[in-house]
Design a protein around this motif. Sequence first.
Motif, PDB file in Angstrom:
ATOM      1  N   GLN A  67       0.833  -1.201   0.000  1.00 29.53           N
ATOM      2  CA  GLN A  67       0.000   0.000   0.000  1.00 29.53           C
ATOM      3  C   GLN A  67       0.870   1.253   0.000  1.00 29.53           C
ATOM      4  OE1 GLN A  67      -4.216  -0.553   1.480  1.00 29.53           O
ATOM      5  NE2 GLN A  67      -2.945  -0.090   3.243  1.00 29.53           N
ATOM      6  N   GLN A 186      -2.308  -5.553  12.574  1.00 30.84           N
ATOM      7  CA  GLN A 186      -2.416  -4.127  12.226  1.00 30.84           C
ATOM      8  C   GLN A 186      -1.065  -3.431  12.412  1.00 30.84           C
ATOM      9  OE1 GLN A 186      -4.650  -2.347  10.797  1.00 30.84           O
ATOM     10  NE2 GLN A 186      -3.889  -0.286  11.203  1.00 30.84           N
ATOM     11  N   ASN A 338      -6.314   6.074   3.497  1.00 30.65           N
ATOM     12  CA  ASN A 338      -5.492   5.683   2.350  1.00 30.65           C
ATOM     13  C   ASN A 338      -5.342   6.781   1.318  1.00 30.65           C
ATOM     14  OD1 ASN A 338      -4.524   3.164   3.144  1.00 30.65           O
ATOM     15  ND2 ASN A 338      -6.579   2.311   2.854  1.00 30.65           N
TER      16      ASN A 338
HETATM   17  C1  BGC Z   1      -6.419  -0.374   6.836  1.00 29.54           C
HETATM   18  C2  BGC Z   1      -5.511  -0.078   5.673  1.00 29.54           C
HETATM   19  C3  BGC Z   1      -4.640   1.099   6.036  1.00 29.54           C
HETATM   20  C4  BGC Z   1      -3.864   0.783   7.287  1.00 29.54           C
HETATM   21  C5  BGC Z   1      -3.044   1.948   7.756  1.00 29.54           C
HETATM   22  C6  BGC Z   1      -5.584  -0.688   8.026  1.00 29.54           C
HETATM   23  O1  BGC Z   1      -6.404  -0.974   9.113  1.00 29.54           O
HETATM   24  O2  BGC Z   1      -7.285  -1.440   6.522  1.00 29.54           O
HETATM   25  O3  BGC Z   1      -6.279   0.176   4.530  1.00 29.54           O
HETATM   26  O4  BGC Z   1      -3.755   1.406   4.995  1.00 29.54           O
HETATM   27  O5  BGC Z   1      -4.744   0.405   8.326  1.00 29.54           O
HETATM   28  O6  BGC Z   1      -2.257   1.603   8.857  1.00 29.54           O
END
Ligand code: BGC
Length: 561
Positions: A67, A186, A338
Amino acid sequence: MSDTISPASEKVESEFIRDPEAEAEALEIDLDNAYGPSGFRGLLKSSNIFGLSLFASLGGFLFGYDQGVISGVLVMHDFETKFPRVGGDGDLQGWVVSIMQLGAFVGAILNSPIADKYSRRYSIAFANVAFLIGTGLQAGAVNTAMLFVGRFIGGIGIGQVSMAVPLWIGETAPPNLRGSAVTLQQFAIAVGIMVSFWLDFGTQHIGGTGSGQSTAAWRLPFALRALPSLLLLAGSIFMLPFSPRWLVKVKRYDEALLTLARLRKLPTDHPIVHEELLQIKAGARFDELTIAEKFPDAKSALQRTYQQYKELIVEKHLAKRLFVACFLQFLQQFTGINAIIYYAPKMFAAIGLSGNTIPLLATGVIGIINVFATIPAIGVVDLFGRKPVLMIGAGSMAACHLIIATIYAVYRNSWAEHAGAGWAAAVFIWIFVVNFAYSIGCIGWIYPSEIFPLGVRAQAMGIAVSANWISNFVIGLITPIMMKHITFGTFYFFFGFTLFLFFYVWLCLPETKGVPIEEMDKLWGGNEGQATKDRMERIQQELKEDDKLKSSNHSLSSDKI
Ligand code: BGC
């Protein structure tokens, strides 16, 4: 004595080791507490579970890396020159970012049957094969089409791991560590984002940031993801054990016992291991019986799966939960997290932080903040409950968006004269990230995992994860368009959603912290909670009697010998 057992259960072991089945039954072992504390302390005490979960969380790392890496690459000089329709202000930019999420949406859905048939562990291996193919195509891209195909195939792998890794961790960790393990995932996502941001920051200097920039500046960060992916691929084939729950599901009971004992660092005849296995078996049996009873006409596995999905939609209290789980995932993405993760350097440039380096530096700071702000979630979510943490997070995120949007609107034509205004907006982008990380960043994943009854939990989670990816896809696609056409309005747009999240949580979302499973049903207007509990107890009783019968037959035949 293993270090995974709490002092209370040490007593249990010494007293009951002689006749595990009978004694475990007499004691009514409370599995939630038998393995010791939760949170950091629990993870540190169970070093093998911690180590294995951390290793599997490499999947989360890849998720975050994938990402994060694109944001810095998009603004690199050499990349912009080679892919003018994608880099800079190219018309295909939103698509090249989002095609990965579309792939992930497909991967998350596809992985359910793969993980059921070939195991959670091997589905992680398959995911990495897809990811490596995607990585090769992106790092070696010579035209836009190759870049798109690479991001889509890589995305499939990411979608698969985003579903398989939490599933594997959740099924492998002891009950007291399941919550913390979700947060670990996470945390790994945040670390992945951070590493990719800083890598972009470093590699942009290869050959200089201007016209002499080497092609390695962007190929290298794309290519380096292959290393953790290869590691995870090898680990999932040679090191990670099968999830004991999956082993029970496919009726490999002996292996399930051995694996569980090894994971808990206890002998196979230990009462706690025995009790846990019994509960896993009871859970699997419960699912089989419920499906058989509810859907007597569903003969094949496919028909049964169809009925489970159908039930999620036609049963009002389940449909309500499914809606909330998906809606929270949607709102998690529409906080705009995002928009920032993917397009931070562009955003910083837009609010007046000029130069080739400063926007990437400010982006790197986001990466670090995001990691550190995830850590308190491990403690606060269980201490204060889901609602207050979500409300504080949402309220603060809304305030940040409002301030950023307003600064942007006021100074949009005079950044050069008001450098301080640009930096003030940047600080509020950072504060926004903090508030995302400890609140909906984690709870967005925890909440759906705890509100569904056992029988439909996997299906519901699969749908919720894909809801996350499809919303993520939309954000990736619309953000550059919004930034181009409504500029500061982009932040007012996200302000609207975060404010809505605040009121939604306050007025509509039930608190789930500490709610036992049978009460959970009532919370959503269902009335099967007590029946579920009774049935589960009946099954456990039957399995225990079955066990006793087997062991007395065994001792009878040994007597004869
Ligand atoms: C989200 C991701 C995001 C990330 C950022 C996640 O909980 O689903 O889309 O980029 O957190 O830390």
